[in-house]
Design an enzyme around this catalytic site. Structure first.
Site, mmCIF file in Angstrom:
data_model
loop_
_atom_site.group_PDB
_atom_site.id
_atom_site.type_symbol
_atom_site.label_atom_id
_atom_site.label_comp_id
_atom_site.label_asym_id
_atom_site.label_seq_id
_atom_site.Cartn_x
_atom_site.Cartn_y
_atom_site.Cartn_z
ATOM 1 N N LYS A 127 0.816 -1.225 0.000
ATOM 2 C CA LYS A 127 0.000 0.000 0.000
ATOM 3 C C LYS A 127 0.849 1.275 0.000
ATOM 4 O O LYS A 127 0.698 2.149 0.850
ATOM 5 C CB LYS A 127 -0.979 0.003 1.174
ATOM 6 C CG LYS A 127 -2.013 -1.123 1.073
ATOM 7 C CD LYS A 127 -3.140 -0.980 2.064
ATOM 8 C CE LYS A 127 -4.192 -2.051 1.912
ATOM 9 N NZ LYS A 127 -3.782 -3.406 2.295
HETATM 10 O O1 LIG Z 1 -5.121 -4.363 -0.133
HETATM 11 C C1 LIG Z 1 -5.614 -5.303 0.498
HETATM 12 O O2 LIG Z 1 -5.274 -6.445 0.274
HETATM 13 C C2 LIG Z 1 -6.724 -5.021 1.407
HETATM 14 C C3 LIG Z 1 -7.559 -3.981 1.048
HETATM 15 C C4 LIG Z 1 -8.779 -3.834 1.701
HETATM 16 O O3 LIG Z 1 -9.592 -2.994 1.354
HETATM 17 N N1 LIG Z 1 -9.081 -4.675 2.728
HETATM 18 C C5 LIG Z 1 -8.234 -5.664 3.139
HETATM 19 O O4 LIG Z 1 -8.598 -6.415 4.055
HETATM 20 N N2 LIG Z 1 -7.011 -5.804 2.532
HETATM 21 C C6 LIG Z 1 -6.049 -6.824 2.989
HETATM 22 O O5 LIG Z 1 -6.606 -8.116 2.746
HETATM 23 C C7 LIG Z 1 -6.293 -9.014 3.809
HETATM 24 C C8 LIG Z 1 -7.571 -9.488 4.449
HETATM 25 O O6 LIG Z 1 -7.304 -10.448 5.413
HETATM 26 P P1 LIG Z 1 -8.452 -11.335 6.097
HETATM 27 O O7 LIG Z 1 -9.485 -10.393 6.595
HETATM 28 O O8 LIG Z 1 -7.731 -12.070 7.176
HETATM 29 O O9 LIG Z 1 -8.984 -12.251 5.020
HETATM 30 C C9 LIG Z 1 -5.360 -8.255 4.738
HETATM 31 O O10 LIG Z 1 -4.029 -8.499 4.302
HETATM 32 C C10 LIG Z 1 -5.723 -6.808 4.487
HETATM 33 O O11 LIG Z 1 -4.658 -5.920 4.754
#
Ligand SMILES: O=C(O)c1cc(=O)[nH]c(=O)n1[C@@H]1O[C@H](COP(=O)(O)O)[C@@H](O)[C@H]1O
Length: 322
Positions: free
Chosen positions: A115
């Site tokens: 990011k």
């Molecule tokens: O850019 C990302 O991957 C991201 C963007 C977003 O809007 N929301 C989001 O959850 N993420 C990332 O996606 C992953 C979600 O993880 P879980 O919620 O454990 O499935 C994490 O690494 C977050 O940092």
């Protein structure tokens, strides 16, 4: 670690091929939560415990390798959220770089969830670090071997251009944050700018930025992050960025379901990759699976989580036509 540059296909083509090969659009999020890593792995490194960061970094790397070995026959894409590595200082960053290296050796597509976004000069350094190269005394070095990264567009187009340039030069990809999955994303990303929401304007820019890097399958190297938790926005954003791959987080632990993401695919059955991190890696710890799995059977639980997710998604992915 010096790695030779090897120019291959456009990033979006590599992504499409990876989806086709495994018949799977799931992205496994390699987000190591130390407390949830099974004891059996921690025990292997118990002698390192006096040096806490070294110990944690070795445990994380071994866990990631075992996750990759367990799931590589099912999925072709992994995403590493760098915060979970930075937490352990330079040794954590070592395990980040080594995990990427291991995943690349296994032929997986690797997304570095970093990011980034900054003033142009600094953005160029970030771009060279994560999807580029650096010259030192006439030798070319690569800091991180990631195929793509996530970038933050808040600073405007000049902060994104260095990433686009590197994506085009080195056949890498970027996923620009358009509409994030968190509850507060409405605060800024949904602000009205004239008649349009800010995330809609960002999406229009992403569409334009990607026009120079369209690959064989009609997708560009410039993708977008769109949260699974906002299904109504997905519907609109899909249409605004027909050539962009959407990286969709929020499935599983954040509550989104297959129904929520059914509109993120194009009619060819491609155009979106769906991330899940905690719900796969620590599936053994899932309350509803407590009777079925435990820390000893974490690998079976992770495999089952991916297979269930795949089955779930297949219900809403249009038949793939390419
Ligand atoms: O850019 C990302 O991957 C991201 C963007 C977003 O809007 N929301 C989001 O959850 N993420 C990332 O996606 C992953 C979600 O993880 P879980 O919620 O454990 O499935 C994490 O690494 C977050 O940092």
């Amino acid at each position: 670690m010096a790695i030779a540059i090897n120019r291959k296909a456009n990033f979006s083509d590599k992504l499409t091929t990876a989806i086709q090969k495994k018949n799977c659009c799931v992205v496994v999020g390699l987000d190591p939560h130390f407390d949830l890593i099974p004891e059996s792995i921690k025990q292997q490194f118990s002698k390192l415990q006096d040096d806490a960061f070294k110990y944690a970094a070795n445990v994380i790397l071994e866990f990631n390798k075992q996750v990759i070995d367990t799931l590589e026959h099912l999925v072709g894409i992994v995403k590493l959220q760098i915060a979970f590595y930075e937490l352990y200082g330079w040794q954590g960053i070592w395990s980040y770089a080594e995990t990427i290296h291991y995943a690349k050796q296994k032929g997986l597509i690797v997304i570095g969830d970093v990011k980034r976004g900054d003033v142009p000069n600094t953005a160029a350094a970030y771009a060279n670090a994560h999807i580029g190269q650096v010259s030192i005394n006439n030798t070319t070095q690569i800091a991180f071997q990631s195929d793509a990264i996530t970038v933050n567009p808040l600073l405007g187009v000049d902060s994104i251009l260095p990433f686009i340039k590197n994506a085009e030069t080195y056949d890498k990809g970027i996923f620009v944050l358009a509409k994030t999955s968190n509850p507060s994303s409405v605060e800024f990303q949904d602000l009205l700018c004239g008649t349009k929401k800010l995330h809609q304007i960002i999406a229009e820019k992403i569409h334009t930025w990607g026009s120079r890097s369209i690959g064989t399958y009609g997708y560009s190297a410039i993708g977008a992050v769109v949260g699974a938790t906002y299904p109504e926005d997905i519907l609109i954003l899909r249409k605004t960025m027909p050539n962009a791959y959407l990286l969709i987080p929020g499935y599983g632990s954040q509550g989104a379901t297959a129904e929520d993401i059914k509109n993120c695919f194009n009619s060819d059955g491609y155009g979106a990759i769906i991330n899940a991190s905690r719900s796969i890696l620590y599936a053994y710890n899932n309350r509803s699976w407590k009777d079925k799995y435990g820390a000893q059977t974490w690998k079976e639980a992770a495999q089952n989580a991916v297979m269930n997710m795949k089955e779930d998604l297949n219900k809403c992915v249009p038949a793939q036509t390419r």
